[in-house]
Design a protein around this motif. Structure first.
Motif, mmCIF file in Angstrom:
data_model
loop_
_atom_site.group_PDB
_atom_site.id
_atom_site.type_symbol
_atom_site.label_atom_id
_atom_site.label_comp_id
_atom_site.label_asym_id
_atom_site.label_seq_id
_atom_site.Cartn_x
_atom_site.Cartn_y
_atom_site.Cartn_z
ATOM 1 N N PRO B 35 -5.737 -2.363 -0.401
ATOM 2 C CA PRO B 35 -5.912 -3.708 -1.867
ATOM 3 C C PRO B 35 -5.440 -5.071 -0.387
ATOM 4 N N ASN B 36 -5.415 -5.880 -1.270
ATOM 5 C CA ASN B 36 -5.322 -7.569 -0.723
ATOM 6 C C ASN B 36 -3.638 -6.612 0.505
ATOM 7 N N GLY B 37 -3.796 -7.349 1.440
ATOM 8 C CA GLY B 37 -2.332 -7.256 2.010
ATOM 9 C C GLY B 37 -2.291 -5.952 2.556
ATOM 10 N N THR B 41 -6.927 -6.761 8.203
ATOM 11 C CA THR B 41 -6.700 -7.685 8.794
ATOM 12 C C THR B 41 -6.202 -8.112 9.909
ATOM 13 N N GLU B 155 -16.214 -8.071 5.242
ATOM 14 C CA GLU B 155 -16.287 -8.379 4.153
ATOM 15 C C GLU B 155 -17.206 -9.160 4.164
HETATM 16 N N1 LIG Z 1 1.702 -14.258 11.411
HETATM 17 C C1 LIG Z 1 1.898 -13.369 9.778
HETATM 18 N N2 LIG Z 1 2.574 -13.146 10.072
HETATM 19 C C2 LIG Z 1 3.973 -12.940 8.678
HETATM 20 N N3 LIG Z 1 3.301 -11.894 8.279
HETATM 21 C C3 LIG Z 1 2.010 -11.792 7.799
HETATM 22 C C4 LIG Z 1 1.240 -12.569 9.182
HETATM 23 N N4 LIG Z 1 -0.542 -11.997 9.321
HETATM 24 C C5 LIG Z 1 -0.815 -11.455 7.944
HETATM 25 N N5 LIG Z 1 1.176 -11.370 7.198
HETATM 26 C C6 LIG Z 1 1.120 -9.816 6.352
HETATM 27 O O1 LIG Z 1 1.067 -8.415 6.971
HETATM 28 C C7 LIG Z 1 0.169 -8.022 5.669
HETATM 29 C C8 LIG Z 1 -0.941 -7.446 5.977
HETATM 30 O O2 LIG Z 1 -1.804 -8.685 5.774
HETATM 31 P P1 LIG Z 1 -3.282 -8.968 6.191
HETATM 32 O O3 LIG Z 1 -4.160 -9.542 6.359
HETATM 33 O O4 LIG Z 1 -3.584 -7.697 8.099
HETATM 34 O O5 LIG Z 1 -4.536 -7.723 4.880
HETATM 35 P P2 LIG Z 1 -5.735 -7.972 4.377
HETATM 36 O O6 LIG Z 1 -5.562 -6.155 4.532
HETATM 37 O O7 LIG Z 1 -6.616 -8.329 5.536
HETATM 38 O O8 LIG Z 1 -5.703 -8.255 2.492
HETATM 39 P P3 LIG Z 1 -7.223 -9.503 2.797
HETATM 40 O O9 LIG Z 1 -7.645 -8.293 1.847
HETATM 41 O O10 LIG Z 1 -6.332 -10.053 1.803
HETATM 42 O O11 LIG Z 1 -7.477 -9.461 3.553
HETATM 43 C C9 LIG Z 1 0.687 -8.964 4.215
HETATM 44 O O12 LIG Z 1 1.446 -8.243 3.637
HETATM 45 C C10 LIG Z 1 0.627 -9.960 5.268
HETATM 46 O O13 LIG Z 1 1.260 -11.058 4.453
#
Ligand SMILES: Nc1ncnc2c1ncn2[C@@H]1O[C@H](COP(=O)(O)OP(=O)(O)OP(=O)(O)O)[C@@H](O)[C@H]1O
Ligand SMILES: [Mg+2]
Lengths: 267, 300
Positions: B35-37, B41, B155
């Motif tokens: 899921p998102n977050g 990434t 993606e």
């Molecule tokens: N620079 C940052 N500072 C603080 N928290 C961060 C930072 N970058 C990401 N996060 C937090 O880390 C968590 C994971 O983020 P990430 O971007 O890895 O998710 P994701 O799986 O890629 O999500 P998506 O599917 O939305 O791209 C999230 O809760 C996000 O808020």
């Protein structure tokens, strides 16, 4: 070898984009030409009146253009192309986020800085030829050592690119910010530096103030060599100030790149 | 090819990755879902040496992650990161130069990549003039130009129409046949199902399920899934519990897990006396598994 190749790649990329867009390229040639002509004719008028420049085989117009060329070039033309251009390059890269792609790649920060420097050097050198070519229509000559003149121009470009790098990585976030920055800090510094109005008509307190303005030292140093045929000893104060400033700006550019890496280095 | 062992990463107090383990074998397409977050990434950032993990090990091709491993990896980021004022060819050529390719190899590789993503006829168009799908393809081409061994696609088909999607899927399969290992993140479960040999589902910074599709299907103790539309949901659920069917809501659909495959008439008979507007049966798909493993702990 690695650095050299990367540097060339970055420089080439900037120049291709620039030549393709043409607009800024035209600005950067029209601007120094217009300024040179204005400065030249204004000086010529003054020179004729005061007759202070009555040398044997030089007409007042020639003298005027010999004085206008260096200040126009190093004060005004390089300011907008090298400082403005660097800020634009860095900010565009941040806006398009292509910087992130560079972070993923093995490109080193040094090559990146050098690449930007080399690209703007090409533009700066082009402008130098342009300005002196036009000044030569009025028989203006480069009086002093060409090598020393070239070094001063190079140091000026380094300083401008360094400042542009710092501004682009630290202060300007979007393209709109650039105009505000240039108008607020750039124009007063240019005037104080003697780019538009010759410094010999400045009141003393402004002259004192001008010694803190790097642009003043650039214009004075190049003016000395180019128009008056001075050697290093006569312009040593201006030269070494400029030299120090250029070194400082390389350091500042490097630090601000590091800082940007820390803050923005992620996808 | 890629080995991630016990990685932890926090942003301030928020722990984003917790003891993450992940292994991608040479030549496979690994689908990283979540899921998102969830931390996808962030994981990619660590693999690319853009972020440092707080603890744990990562090895790419048996080497610990460093500036050197950067050239083994090719990344097509979530957004198209391209020079708008340069042509397709110039973009590729620039990145090829940055990665240190010599002129001859570079020219060859640029043409290969343009051909691979079907952009040869637009080689000299500037990026600004390309359609969204073309930009997306060029974004992938840039990731390939230096012949990386591991390609990370974040993606890759988001925002594309179905035809463009098919083209990219075809390209990804072609890459695999060339022996390139691929890490793919996606929100399209269908995409993962089609392409990936192995799938990992990430949630709150941990892999909560991992394996091939058949392995993952074992997580749902059912042979097939029956979805019904009915005005009498409670009655239907009560009946299902009597029969030993597990029930789930997928969006606003009511679904039952059938422990054994049944004939259609047997299924209909099972819900005798309850008015059903429609009934449909489907195999267990990644979607069901995904929903199952990502909802754990948050309650339904
Ligand atoms: N620079 C940052 N500072 C603080 N928290 C961060 C930072 N970058 C990401 N996060 C937090 O880390 C968590 C994971 O983020 P990430 O971007 O890895 O998710 P994701 O799986 O890629 O999500 P998506 O599917 O939305 O791209 C999230 O809760 C996000 O808020
Ligand atoms: Mg993400």
């Amino acid at each position: 070898m690695k650095y050299w190749r990367e540097t060339l790649a970055v420089a080439q990329r900037i120049l291709i984009e620039l030549f393709r867009r043409r607009r800024s390229l035209i600005f950067w040639s029209v601007f120094p030409i217009a300024l040179l002509l204005l400065n030249g004719f204004i000086f010529a008028e003054r020179a004729q009146q005061s007759m202070a420049f009555a040398f044997e085989n030089a007409t007042p117009t020639t003298l005027a253009f010999e004085n206008a060329a260096p200040t126009t070039l190093v004060g005004a033309a390089l300011f907008f192309s090298c400082l403005g251009g660097t800020v634009t390059t860095v900010v565009a890269e941040r806006e398009q986020q292509t910087l992130k792609r560079l972070f993923i790649s093995p490109l080193s920060g040094t090559s990146y800085f050098l690449g930007i420097f080399v690209a703007h050097c090409c533009i700066g050198v082009g402008q130098s030829f342009l300005v002196y070519a036009i000044a030569s229509f009025w028989k203006a000559k480069f009086q002093g050592s060409l090598l020393l003149g070239a070094i001063i121009i190079l140091l000026s470009i380094i300083s401008y690119v360094g400042v542009g790098f710092v501004l682009g990585t630290q202060l300007a976030r979007r393209a709109d910010d650039i105009n505000a920055l240039v108008a607020t800090f750039g124009v007063p510094l240019l005037i104080l530096g003697g780019a538009f109005i010759p410094s010999f008509i400045f009141p003393q307190f402004l002259l004192n103030l001008a010694t803190f303005d790097p642009i003043y030292h650039m214009t004075e140093a190049l003016l000395g060599v180019s128009a008056n045929g001075n050697g290093l000893t006569e312009i040593s104060f201006h030269f070494w100030f400029l030299f120090g400033f250029a070194i400082l700006m390389i350091g500042a550019g490097w630090l601000s790149y590091r800082r940007m890496l820390r803050v923005e280095r992620r996808l | 090819m890629l080995l991630i062992e016990n990685i932890n990463k926090s942003y301030g107090k928020r722990q984003v990755l917790q003891n993450l383990n992940l292994q991608i074998n040479f030549g496979e397409i690994y689908g990283l879902l979540g899921p998102n977050g969830a931390g996808k990434t962030t994981t990619i950032n660590i693999i690319c040496n853009l972020l440092k993990a707080d603890s744990g090990n990562i090895k790419i091709n048996n080497q610990p992650v460093s500036e050197k491993t950067k050239s083994i990896i090719g990344v097509a980021p979530q957004e198209n990161l391209l020079y708008q004022g340069l042509s397709c060819k110039e973009n590729l050529d620039f990145f090829a130069q940055i990665y240190g390719l010599r002129r001859k190899v570079r020219q060859l590789q640029v043409d290969n990549c343009l051909a691979a993503v079907n952009l040869l006829d637009r080689a000299n168009s500037t990026v600004e003039t390309l359609s969204g799908g073309m930009k997306r393809r060029l974004n992938i081409a840039v990731a390939l130009v230096h012949q990386p061994k591991l390609v990370i696609l974040d993606e890759p088909t988001t925002g594309l129409d179905i035809e463009a999607r098919y083209e990219i899927w075809e390209l990804i399969r072609k890459l695999r046949h060339q022996g390139i290992t691929i890490l793919l993140t996606t929100h399209l479960l269908d995409e993962a199902e089609r392409l990936c040999q192995k799938i990992g589902i990430l949630k709150n910074g941990q892999i909560v399920a991992e394996g091939t599709l058949p392995e993952l299907q074992k997580l749902i103790p059912a042979k097939e899934i029956v979805t019904v539309q009915t005005a009498e949901e409670e009655k239907a659920i009560a009946r299902a519990i009597e029969l030993g069917f597990i029930h789930r809501h997928y969006g606003n659909e009511l679904a039952f897990w059938l422990p054994e495959s049944l004939e259609l008439k047997e299924i209909i008979a099972a819900f005798d006396g309850i008015s059903l507007a429609s009934i449909s049966r489907q195999p267990i798909k990644l979607e069901h598994i995904y929903l199952e493993v990502t909802k754990q702990g948050t309650g339904d």
